[in-house]
Design a protein around this motif. Structure first.
Motif, PDB file in Angstrom:
ATOM      1  N   SER A 101       0.839  -1.204   0.000  1.00  0.00           N
ATOM      2  CA  SER A 101       0.000   0.000   0.000  1.00  0.00           C
ATOM      3  C   SER A 101       0.868   1.245   0.000  1.00  0.00           C
ATOM      4  N   PHE A 102       0.302   2.329  -0.509  1.00  0.00           N
ATOM      5  CA  PHE A 102       0.955   3.633  -0.508  1.00  0.00           C
ATOM      6  C   PHE A 102      -0.122   4.690  -0.337  1.00  0.00           C
ATOM      7  N   GLY A 103       0.149   5.673   0.511  1.00  0.00           N
ATOM      8  CA  GLY A 103      -0.833   6.722   0.747  1.00  0.00           C
ATOM      9  C   GLY A 103      -0.176   8.042   1.084  1.00  0.00           C
ATOM     10  N   LEU A 104      -0.877   9.130   0.763  1.00  0.00           N
ATOM     11  CA  LEU A 104      -0.466  10.483   1.116  1.00  0.00           C
ATOM     12  C   LEU A 104      -1.542  11.084   2.005  1.00  0.00           C
ATOM     13  N   GLY A 105      -1.132  11.835   3.023  1.00  0.00           N
ATOM     14  CA  GLY A 105      -2.132  12.369   3.938  1.00  0.00           C
ATOM     15  C   GLY A 105      -1.692  13.640   4.626  1.00  0.00           C
ATOM     16  N   TYR A 106      -2.634  14.202   5.339  1.00  0.00           N
ATOM     17  CA  TYR A 106      -2.407  15.408   6.156  1.00  0.00           C
ATOM     18  C   TYR A 106      -2.957  15.137   7.546  1.00  0.00           C
ATOM     19  N   ARG A 107      -2.195  15.571   8.585  1.00  0.00           N
ATOM     20  CA  ARG A 107      -2.623  15.397   9.970  1.00  0.00           C
ATOM     21  C   ARG A 107      -2.502  16.715  10.726  1.00  0.00           C
ATOM     22  N   TYR A 108      -3.514  16.979  11.539  1.00  0.00           N
ATOM     23  CA  TYR A 108      -3.470  18.105  12.474  1.00  0.00           C
ATOM     24  C   TYR A 108      -3.679  17.536  13.880  1.00  0.00           C
ATOM     25  N   ILE A 109      -2.791  17.886  14.812  1.00  0.00           N
ATOM     26  CA  ILE A 109      -2.851  17.370  16.182  1.00  0.00           C
ATOM     27  C   ILE A 109      -2.729  18.521  17.161  1.00  0.00           C
ATOM     28  N   ASP A 110      -3.682  18.641  18.028  1.00  0.00           N
ATOM     29  CA  ASP A 110      -3.648  19.596  19.142  1.00  0.00           C
ATOM     30  C   ASP A 110      -3.502  18.770  20.413  1.00  0.00           C
ATOM     31  N   THR A 111      -2.344  18.877  21.069  1.00  0.00           N
ATOM     32  CA  THR A 111      -2.035  17.917  22.130  1.00  0.00           C
ATOM     33  C   THR A 111      -1.494  18.596  23.378  1.00  0.00           C
TER      34      THR A 111
ATOM     35  N   PHE B 201       0.678  20.304  16.085  1.00  0.00           N
ATOM     36  CA  PHE B 201       1.507  19.711  15.049  1.00  0.00           C
ATOM     37  C   PHE B 201       0.703  19.664  13.745  1.00  0.00           C
ATOM     38  N   GLN B 202       1.405  19.898  12.636  1.00  0.00           N
ATOM     39  CA  GLN B 202       0.818  19.713  11.316  1.00  0.00           C
ATOM     40  C   GLN B 202       1.810  18.919  10.469  1.00  0.00           C
ATOM     41  N   LEU B 203       1.318  17.865   9.842  1.00  0.00           N
ATOM     42  CA  LEU B 203       2.190  16.956   9.112  1.00  0.00           C
ATOM     43  C   LEU B 203       1.611  16.624   7.744  1.00  0.00           C
ATOM     44  N   LEU B 204       2.490  16.566   6.747  1.00  0.00           N
ATOM     45  CA  LEU B 204       2.193  15.898   5.491  1.00  0.00           C
ATOM     46  C   LEU B 204       2.870  14.539   5.545  1.00  0.00           C
ATOM     47  N   THR B 205       2.132  13.457   5.298  1.00  0.00           N
ATOM     48  CA  THR B 205       2.671  12.110   5.474  1.00  0.00           C
ATOM     49  C   THR B 205       2.639  11.321   4.168  1.00  0.00           C
ATOM     50  N   ALA B 206       3.586  10.415   4.039  1.00  0.00           N
ATOM     51  CA  ALA B 206       3.594   9.408   2.975  1.00  0.00           C
ATOM     52  C   ALA B 206       3.795   8.057   3.652  1.00  0.00           C
ATOM     53  N   GLU B 207       2.889   7.132   3.414  1.00  0.00           N
ATOM     54  CA  GLU B 207       2.968   5.847   4.105  1.00  0.00           C
ATOM     55  C   GLU B 207       3.154   4.713   3.112  1.00  0.00           C
ATOM     56  N   PHE B 208       4.196   3.902   3.363  1.00  0.00           N
ATOM     57  CA  PHE B 208       4.486   2.729   2.552  1.00  0.00           C
ATOM     58  C   PHE B 208       4.309   1.498   3.436  1.00  0.00           C
ATOM     59  N   GLY B 209       3.533   0.527   2.980  1.00  0.00           N
ATOM     60  CA  GLY B 209       3.287  -0.659   3.785  1.00  0.00           C
ATOM     61  C   GLY B 209       3.296  -1.927   2.960  1.00  0.00           C
ATOM     62  N   ALA B 210       3.624  -3.046   3.595  1.00  0.00           N
ATOM     63  CA  ALA B 210       3.600  -4.356   2.936  1.00  0.00           C
ATOM     64  C   ALA B 210       3.220  -5.406   3.962  1.00  0.00           C
ATOM     65  N   ILE B 211       2.436  -6.397   3.520  1.00  0.00           N
ATOM     66  CA  ILE B 211       2.020  -7.512   4.369  1.00  0.00           C
ATOM     67  C   ILE B 211       2.238  -8.803   3.591  1.00  0.00           C
ATOM     68  N   TYR B 212       2.915  -9.748   4.237  1.00  0.00           N
ATOM     69  CA  TYR B 212       3.078 -11.093   3.677  1.00  0.00           C
ATOM     70  C   TYR B 212       2.452 -12.069   4.667  1.00  0.00           C
ATOM     71  N   ASP B 213       1.390 -12.761   4.228  1.00  0.00           N
ATOM     72  CA  ASP B 213       0.567 -13.544   5.151  1.00  0.00           C
ATOM     73  C   ASP B 213       0.336 -14.939   4.585  1.00  0.00           C
ATOM     74  N   THR B 214       0.851 -15.963   5.276  1.00  0.00           N
ATOM     75  CA  THR B 214       0.621 -17.351   4.857  1.00  0.00           C
ATOM     76  C   THR B 214      -0.180 -18.123   5.896  1.00  0.00           C
ATOM     77  N   ARG B 215      -0.816 -17.432   6.847  1.00  0.00           N
ATOM     78  CA  ARG B 215      -1.586 -18.124   7.886  1.00  0.00           C
ATOM     79  C   ARG B 215      -2.745 -18.900   7.265  1.00  0.00           C
ATOM     80  N   ASN B 216      -3.044 -20.054   7.847  1.00  0.00           N
ATOM     81  CA  ASN B 216      -4.149 -20.866   7.333  1.00  0.00           C
ATOM     82  C   ASN B 216      -5.503 -20.404   7.853  1.00  0.00           C
TER      83      ASN B 216
END
Length: 596
Positions: free
Chosen positions: A378-388, A397-412
């Motif tokens: 998976s690949f995604g682009l996003g924006y986050r606003y955090i008041d903490t 905080f204000q962030l522009l994000t890029a997320e790269f993900g991979a899943i390898y699943d052989t469970r029965n």
């Protein structure tokens, strides 16, 4: 020859008023084992009638006449090709009795079977075969003969030709001769491959709301390319995964076209477009959690999914505030390619965690790619606003994000695995806006399962997790990018997110690195009941890459599992095994599915 006799009395076989039914049903098998007698009983329809409340003589005569063929087929399947079968109804052979002349009552039915010797394959030939075709090893000279190896050999031969494009391959001729003196079965099978074909027109039937063009796009059948049965299986899988269709089947035309193409018909049955649901979870430390969702499966008549879900957690805890979340997820299958899905997510959230509180808003869009049955990315682009507000004060905080993900699943089985493994990795580079620092967050999760004993009665399960943040300092890292340990998702038995970093002034916050390991021994004690023993450990470090000061804790306990059709109901009781509270406090966790 000694005769082993087994007699089964079925006094419950009573007929309708005025008509008697068989009071004695006897099965005699010459030289047969208990397993053979059991197989014959299972094959016969006469024994199935034994449980019927009302059984007429006519029904018993018809069942007896059908059982000749059933018994012989069962014996042929076990490699016995010279059986002698007799079924006598009150002394008369059942085959000679007309169903229209059935007696008014039946007292005794006697089934006598001489199974004869087992045969072996003398000659076992099948041709022609496509290159690379593997015939089952039980279909060869010297192996125990039977009808199942023959059927399996034909299936393998036909499948081999279909895999290279000969869609209409079939069994054209068979010669099966039983050599009784040699107790050998000589088999010669001839296949007719037929022409190599290409995919032709793709028809669609059974659809109501989903457009036909979108069904073809999602199925992804490559019109004009060489026929491949795997493409058909993939098309059915893609359509089912949309969640829009209750059933999916792709059928082939009986006759190829003159141009060497084969038409297909995609048959679907749509589910109701809307659905809603709710869930609940509870633990002694994290409190209760309630969730609900509303789903539209076919928003724009293209199998698009819109899901709106809400969640309230922290119910019943000592905390002054609970957590709230509202999320929206939109998904569109078959975007750019049949195995590429587009997603759009948006949400608002209130988090009241041990180390911080925050109000957040986010939006992201991206693509999920299925590379194989086991591997997705998976690949995604996003924006986050955090008041903490946390140990470092109140911040935004204000962030522009890029997320790269991979899943390898052989469970029965995803909810209750007994074999295989699961690997996931996610990297999230982030660009800080308005004085927020930039960096990278990485997490990984590895799980493995090994089944032991008959039917995997025992299962060893292990899990390892790591995570780290690079770039910003500890005090400039977004609070929910930091790591904590403790609770149902990491170390059971210790309070939720109780392990982090204690600052010099005594304030508590998360660390920039985390590592955790878990081990379980799962045992099935009854069909639906299981017991689990487990040990969890977690470590937090102050700096990136597991540098700086570090601290760790561990917990252990046992659990009960009750298996249901949707996964096991889980109840775990755990206690710390490190620190001052070791063996003194305990936590209870309840949920559906295994802990990992």
């Amino acid at each position: 020859m000694n005769r082993l006799t087994r007699t089964i009395l079925c006094a419950a076989l009573m007929g309708v008023p005025g008509i008697g039914a068989a009071q004695n049903l006897d099965l005699n098998v010459s030289g047969g084992s208990d397993d053979l007698r059991s197989e014959l009983k299972d094959a016969m329809s006469l024994y199935a009638l034994a449980d019927a409340e009302e059984t007429t003589p006519q029904a018993l005569i018809a069942a007896a006449q059908a059982d000749y063929e059933r018994i012989v087929a069962a014996l042929y399947g076990g490699g016995r090709f010279s059986p002698v079968v007799s079924i006598k109804v009150d002394g008369r052979e059942a085959a000679e009795i007309s169903p229209f002349e059935a007696p008014a009552s039946i007292n005794t039915i006697l089934i006598e079977v001489d199974p004869g010797p087992r045969f072996q394959f003398g000659r076992a030939e099948i041709a022609p075969l496509a290159e690379g075709t593997e015939i089952p090893p039980e279909f060869q000279t010297g192996e125990r003969a039977g009808t199942a190896p023959i059927r399996n050999a034909v299936t393998a031969g036909v499948t081999g030709w279909r895999n290279v494009g000969n869609a209409k391959a079939r069994l054209a001729e068979q010669e099966i001769i039983a050599d009784h003196p040699e107790r050998a079965l000589n088999v010669r099978l001839r296949l007719e491959p037929g022409p190599r074909l290409r995919f032709g027109e793709i028809g669609v039937s059974g659809n109501d709301r989903v457009r036909r063009t979108r069904i073809r796009e999602i199925a992804g059948l490559p019109q004009g390319e060489v026929f491949d049965p795997q493409e058909i299986a993939d098309a059915e899988r893609r359509l089912r995964q949309t969640g829009v269709f209750g059933s999916v089947a792709v059928s082939e035309a009986e006759t190829p076209n003159a141009d060497g193409t084969l038409d297909l018909d995609v048959q679907v049955a749509e589910q109701k477009p809307r659905r809603f649901g709710f869930g609940a979870e509870v633990s002694t430390q994290e409190g209760g959690k309630l969730s609900a969702f509303w789903l539209h499966r076919n928003l724009f008549q293209g199998a698009e999914r819109l899901r709106v879900e809400g969640e309230v957690s922290g119910i019943g805890t000592d905390s002054d505030e609970m957590d709230y979340a509202l999320r929206l997820t939109y998904g569109r299958p078959a975007t750019f390619t049949p195995d590429t899905d587009f997603f759009l997510t948006a949400g608002i959230e209130r988090l009241n965690e041990p180390g911080f509180t925050s109000n957040q808003a986010n939006i992201a869009a991206g693509l999920t790619q299925r590379f194989s049955d086991q591997l997705t990315g998976s690949f995604g682009l996003g924006y986050r606003y955090i008041d903490t507000e946390d140990a470092f004060g109140a911040r935004e905080f204000q962030l522009l994000t890029a997320e790269f993900g991979a899943i390898y699943d052989t469970r029965n089985n995803t909810l209750n695995p007994t074999g295989g493994y699961y690997l996931s990795a996610t990297g999230t580079p982030f660009l800080g806006l308005d004085d927020t620092e930039s960096g990278l967050r990485f997490t990984s999760d590895a799980r493995g399962y090994v089944g032991l004993g008959a039917e995997d009665r025992f299962v060893l399960a292990g899990r390892a997790q790591i995570g780290s943040v690079w770039g910003p300092s500890l005090g400039e890292t977004v609070p929910d990018y930091l790591f904590y340990s403790g609770g149902g998702g990491s170390v059971r038995g210790v309070p939720y997110q109780s392990l982090g970093v204690t600052l010099p002034n005594g304030d508590f916050t998360g660390g920039q690195s985390f590592a955790g390991v878990s081990a379980e021994l799962r045992a099935t004690v009854r069909d639906n009941i299981g017991l689990v023993g487990f040990y969890d450990a977690g470590m937090i470090t102050e700096d990136s890459g597991f540098g700086g000061d570090r601290d760790w804790h561990a917990g252990a306990g046992f659990g009960l599992r009750y298996n249901t059709g949707i996964g096991p109901i889980r109840v775990d009781i755990a206690t710390p095994v490190t620190g001052d509270d070791a063996g003194r406090n305990y936590e209870i966790y309840i949920g559906i599915g295994q802990a990992f």
